[in-house]
Motif scaffolding. Sequence first.
Motif: not given
Length: 292
Positions: A30-31, A206
């Motif tokens: 995600e990040q 995350s």
Amino acid sequence: MTLRHGQAVVLMVAVALLWSTAGVVTRQLEQAQAFEITFWRSAFTALSLAVILPVWQGADVWRRLIGSGAALWLSGLCWAVMFTAFMVALALTSVANVLITLAAGPLLTALVSRLFFGQRLPPHTWAAIAVAGAGIAWMFAQQLGNGGWLGSLVALGAPLGGAFNWNLVQRSQREGQGVDLVPAVLLGALLSAAVTLPLAWPWQASAHDVAWLAGLGLFQLALPCVLAVVCARVLKPAEVSLLALLEVLFGILLAWIGAGEVPSPAVWQGGALVLGALLAHLGWTYRKETFS
């Protein structure tokens, strides 16, 4: 662990399948960014091996590690280059582009074997490498046309590090030095984590990302890389690189199914040449060893 040739071939195929999961897993993040991805994967690989090696080889593995010669440390450096180049490249270009670049491994391994280690290769190995090279060239040219040259250039560090690594493993066994190069995988992970830590700060990953990268550290690197070193004690360097080409085909397929990265017709056409060369080489080698 001592393997027969056929067992080493089967095990190396399983290693290639585990290696091939990196691309599809990276696309689930995600990040986390390029250097942070590399840091976490390498850190979890080192942590996994810190548990695996004492259980497998005994507590004195740390004493042997400290007292080992230059071959082990050079192999660790090769692993670090492979780990870092591969993951950074995945953040810069498509999974197929990175994996196609990895397929240059047999060509580089053969050249390193001949130029730096004085090893002669049989004609059928050169023929297989030539056919595989034609497939690589076809796929590679198409991918570069899509603007993936930077990622491909970074990814080239992985097969180049592997070319020296497989030859180091083979030479240490041939010369009877008694150097265990399995802990070199741990050294490589530590070096890769140390180099990328400053570049990964500040962390953005995350908990979801860290969990995925922990899985990569154990199942995509720690276990298969140790098994690859074991296989390299039995297989010739060019054979190891040819079998590792299966990672290209497995990885493209997994990225297609799990991340929606649809490969172009050129990828499948070139991949067919690579796989055909691999199977023909293995069949010739098996026949020669069986009837000689």
